[in-house]
Design an enzyme around this catalytic site. Structure first.
Site, PDB file in Angstrom:
ATOM      1  N   LYS A  95       1.049  -1.553  -0.140  1.00  9.56           N
ATOM      2  CA  LYS A  95       0.188   0.333  -0.147  1.00  9.56           C
ATOM      3  C   LYS A  95       0.638   1.553  -0.359  1.00  9.56           C
ATOM      4  O   LYS A  95       0.388   2.300   0.288  1.00  9.56           O
ATOM      5  CB  LYS A  95      -0.796   0.048   1.012  1.00  9.56           C
ATOM      6  CG  LYS A  95      -1.835  -1.315   1.711  1.00  9.56           C
ATOM      7  CD  LYS A  95      -2.518  -2.132   0.062  1.00  9.56           C
ATOM      8  CE  LYS A  95      -3.465  -0.852  -0.428  1.00  9.56           C
ATOM      9  NZ  LYS A  95      -4.188  -1.061  -1.515  1.00  9.56           N
ATOM     10  N   SER A 114      -4.352   2.769   4.131  1.00  6.71           N
ATOM     11  CA  SER A 114      -5.131   2.244   2.444  1.00  6.71           C
ATOM     12  C   SER A 114      -4.712   0.919   2.552  1.00  6.71           C
ATOM     13  O   SER A 114      -5.547  -0.529   2.462  1.00  6.71           O
ATOM     14  CB  SER A 114      -3.958   2.499   2.222  1.00  6.71           C
ATOM     15  OG  SER A 114      -3.675   2.300   0.700  1.00  6.71           O
ATOM     16  N   HIS A 152       7.123  -7.572  -2.313  1.00  6.59           N
ATOM     17  CA  HIS A 152       6.720  -7.021  -1.013  1.00  6.59           C
ATOM     18  C   HIS A 152       7.568  -7.327  -0.224  1.00  6.59           C
ATOM     19  O   HIS A 152       7.691  -6.423   0.950  1.00  6.59           O
ATOM     20  CB  HIS A 152       5.830  -6.843  -0.661  1.00  6.59           C
ATOM     21  CG  HIS A 152       4.307  -5.889  -0.848  1.00  6.59           C
ATOM     22  ND1 HIS A 152       4.515  -4.901  -1.713  1.00  6.59           N
ATOM     23  CD2 HIS A 152       3.048  -6.509  -1.378  1.00  6.59           C
ATOM     24  CE1 HIS A 152       2.888  -4.831  -2.639  1.00  6.59           C
ATOM     25  NE2 HIS A 152       2.724  -5.368  -2.784  1.00  6.59           N
ATOM     26  N   MET A 168      -5.433   6.907 -14.244  1.00  4.91           N
ATOM     27  CA  MET A 168      -5.475   5.149 -13.774  1.00  4.91           C
ATOM     28  C   MET A 168      -6.341   4.657 -12.959  1.00  4.91           C
ATOM     29  O   MET A 168      -6.330   3.793 -13.275  1.00  4.91           O
ATOM     30  CB  MET A 168      -3.972   5.181 -12.640  1.00  4.91           C
ATOM     31  CG  MET A 168      -2.810   5.180 -12.945  1.00  4.91           C
ATOM     32  SD  MET A 168      -1.337   4.892 -11.602  1.00  4.91           S
ATOM     33  CE  MET A 168      -1.623   3.528 -11.535  1.00  4.91           C
TER      34      MET A 168
HETATM   35  P1  A3P Z   1      -4.863   4.790  -0.835  1.00  5.42           P
HETATM   36  O1  A3P Z   1      -5.888   3.587  -0.266  1.00  5.42           O
HETATM   37  O2  A3P Z   1      -5.025   5.170   0.384  1.00  5.42           O
HETATM   38  O3  A3P Z   1      -6.234   5.298  -2.038  1.00  5.42           O
HETATM   39  P2  A3P Z   1      -0.528  -0.026  -3.346  1.00  5.42           P
HETATM   40  O4  A3P Z   1      -0.404   0.139  -5.309  1.00  5.42           O
HETATM   41  O5  A3P Z   1       1.267  -0.433  -3.108  1.00  5.42           O
HETATM   42  O6  A3P Z   1      -1.149  -1.696  -3.262  1.00  5.42           O
HETATM   43  O7  A3P Z   1      -0.962   1.468  -3.281  1.00  5.42           O
HETATM   44  C1  A3P Z   1      -2.005   1.356  -3.388  1.00  5.42           C
HETATM   45  C2  A3P Z   1      -2.240   2.986  -2.575  1.00  5.42           C
HETATM   46  O8  A3P Z   1      -1.386   3.882  -4.385  1.00  5.42           O
HETATM   47  C3  A3P Z   1      -3.427   3.500  -3.079  1.00  5.42           C
HETATM   48  O9  A3P Z   1      -4.253   4.096  -1.970  1.00  5.42           O
HETATM   49  C4  A3P Z   1      -4.375   4.005  -4.314  1.00  5.42           C
HETATM   50  O10 A3P Z   1      -4.950   4.910  -4.199  1.00  5.42           O
HETATM   51  C5  A3P Z   1      -3.208   4.753  -3.851  1.00  5.42           C
HETATM   52  N1  A3P Z   1      -2.159   4.954  -5.665  1.00  5.42           N
HETATM   53  C6  A3P Z   1      -2.130   3.799  -6.756  1.00  5.42           C
HETATM   54  N2  A3P Z   1      -2.256   4.594  -7.809  1.00  5.42           N
HETATM   55  C7  A3P Z   1      -2.294   6.310  -7.385  1.00  5.42           C
HETATM   56  C8  A3P Z   1      -1.935   7.162  -8.489  1.00  5.42           C
HETATM   57  N3  A3P Z   1      -1.355   7.251  -9.788  1.00  5.42           N
HETATM   58  N4  A3P Z   1      -1.771   8.545  -7.697  1.00  5.42           N
HETATM   59  C9  A3P Z   1      -2.152   8.970  -5.872  1.00  5.42           C
HETATM   60  N5  A3P Z   1      -2.454   7.633  -5.758  1.00  5.42           N
HETATM   61  C10 A3P Z   1      -2.077   5.950  -5.743  1.00  5.42           C
END
Ligand code: A3P
Length: 318
Positions: A70, A161, A131, A255
């Site tokens: 996350k 998150s 991870h 995205m």
């Molecule tokens: P949130 O749950 O706070 O929205 P991972 O990819 O490591 O699983 O992380 C997911 C987190 O990154 C989520 O956070 C997601 O919304 C956020 N995320 C993914 N793409 C993003 C982007 N382009 N800009 C900002 N946050 C992003």
């Protein structure tokens, strides 16, 4: 008496099987317990097939994207892929994230649909997601001298998150209440272990190995600066307009709408989107909507204690 005991065992076994089928899904997805590798909690299925991960042969052109869960893994992956493809939309939409850049240690319950299996049929240079804490990264990455991009995110937003992710990801253990979850995060009981050890592990090795250490908050604050920095690390010379296009393509709003980058290809039987979304908020500071004053004070004290030996410039707001 013996017969009764036997009957009881058979019934109990049957009951547990039926419960598993009802609770989980017919394709075998079910909230599973964590097991451990070298004291690090990892999903049971990861531990079951661990030997394959441990012996994975990286090639020197491979790139590893490493994060605590996350921390912005998917975002970093998309940035890297758009840089490598110089902002070509069609090329970046060739397949979903998990196919373009496989998740090294992840595997399906039957072991068939594993990150390793996908990687074996790809030619280097491969972009690989992990991870794993640094001590569990397969040795071949270091022996080959692979580049690594690490992204860290402040722990308060990370745990928020992760909490919402565990609510929606039916392969992950039950998150329990927010209070219980926060306690588990602070004591390193969640999948992939202690956030504190994870960020410190890569930080301490960043100058000994080819590790670019980046921050979610920096990327949010100034994506042009950060994308430029990552492109330089990857040895890519990009024009100003290409960088701008990459920033646009990898913005949260873009995205979120991109089926090849928003995990909408994962079935609802695994991602329960009625509980939460994968592309949830993408903000810095959402923790303020979750931590009460007492939790924040306890967290701060604990954070200062655990991070005292390794002052990483983590920001909780921008
Ligand atoms: P949130 O749950 O706070 O929205 P991972 O990819 O490591 O699983 O992380 C997911 C987190 O990154 C989520 O956070 C997601 O919304 C956020 N995320 C993914 N793409 C993003 C982007 N382009 N800009 C900002 N946050 C992003």
């Amino acid at each position: 008496m013996k017969r009764l005991k036997y009957k009881y065992h058979v019934t109990a076994r049957l009951q547990s099987k039926v419960l598993k089928l009802i609770k989980g899904n017919m394709d075998g997805t079910t909230r599973e317990a964590m097991s451990q590798v070298q004291g690090i909690p990892l999903p049971e299925r990861v531990v079951k097939y661990w030997a394959r991960v441990e012996h994975f042969q990286a090639s020197k052109e491979d790139l590893l994207i490493a994060t605590y869960p996350k921390a912005g893994t998917t975002w970093t992956q998309e940035v890297v892929d758009t840089i490598l493809n110089e902002g070509n939309v069609e090329k970046c939409r060739r397949a979903p994230t998990q196919v373009r850049m496989p998740f090294l240690e992840m595997t399906s319950a039957d072991g068939l649909n594993a990150g390793i299996t996908k990687l074996e049929v790809m030619d280097p240079p491969r972009v690989i997601k992990t991870h794993l804490p640094i001590q569990l990264v397969p040795c071949s990455f270091w022996e080959a001298g692979c580049k690594v991009i690490y992204m860290a995110r402040n722990p308060k937003d990370t745990v928020v998150s992760y909490y919402h992710f565990d609510r929606m990801n039916l392969n992950q253990p039950e998150p329990g209440t927010w209070q219980q979850y926060l306690e588990k995060f602070m004591t390193g009981q969640l999948g992939w272990g202690s956030w504190y050890d994870h960020v410190k592990g890569y930080w301490r090795e960043r100058q000994n190995k080819k590790i670019l250490y980046t921050f979610f908050e920096d990327m949010k604050e100034d994506p042009v600066r950060e994308v430029t920095h990552i492109a330089q690390f990857l040895g890519k010379q990009l024009s100003k307009s290409a960088i701008d296009r990459i920033v646009q393509m990898t913005a949260f709003s873009a995205m979120r709408e991109n089926p090849m980058a928003n995990y909408s290809t994962i079935p609802d039987t695994i991602f329960d989107r009625t509980a939460s979304e994968f592309m949830r908020k993408g903000e810095v500071g959402d923790w303020k909507n979750h931590f009460n004053a007492e939790e924040d004070a306890t967290f701060e004290e604990h954070y200062c204690k655990l991070m005292a030996d390794c002052p990483i410039p983590i920001r909780f707001t921008i």
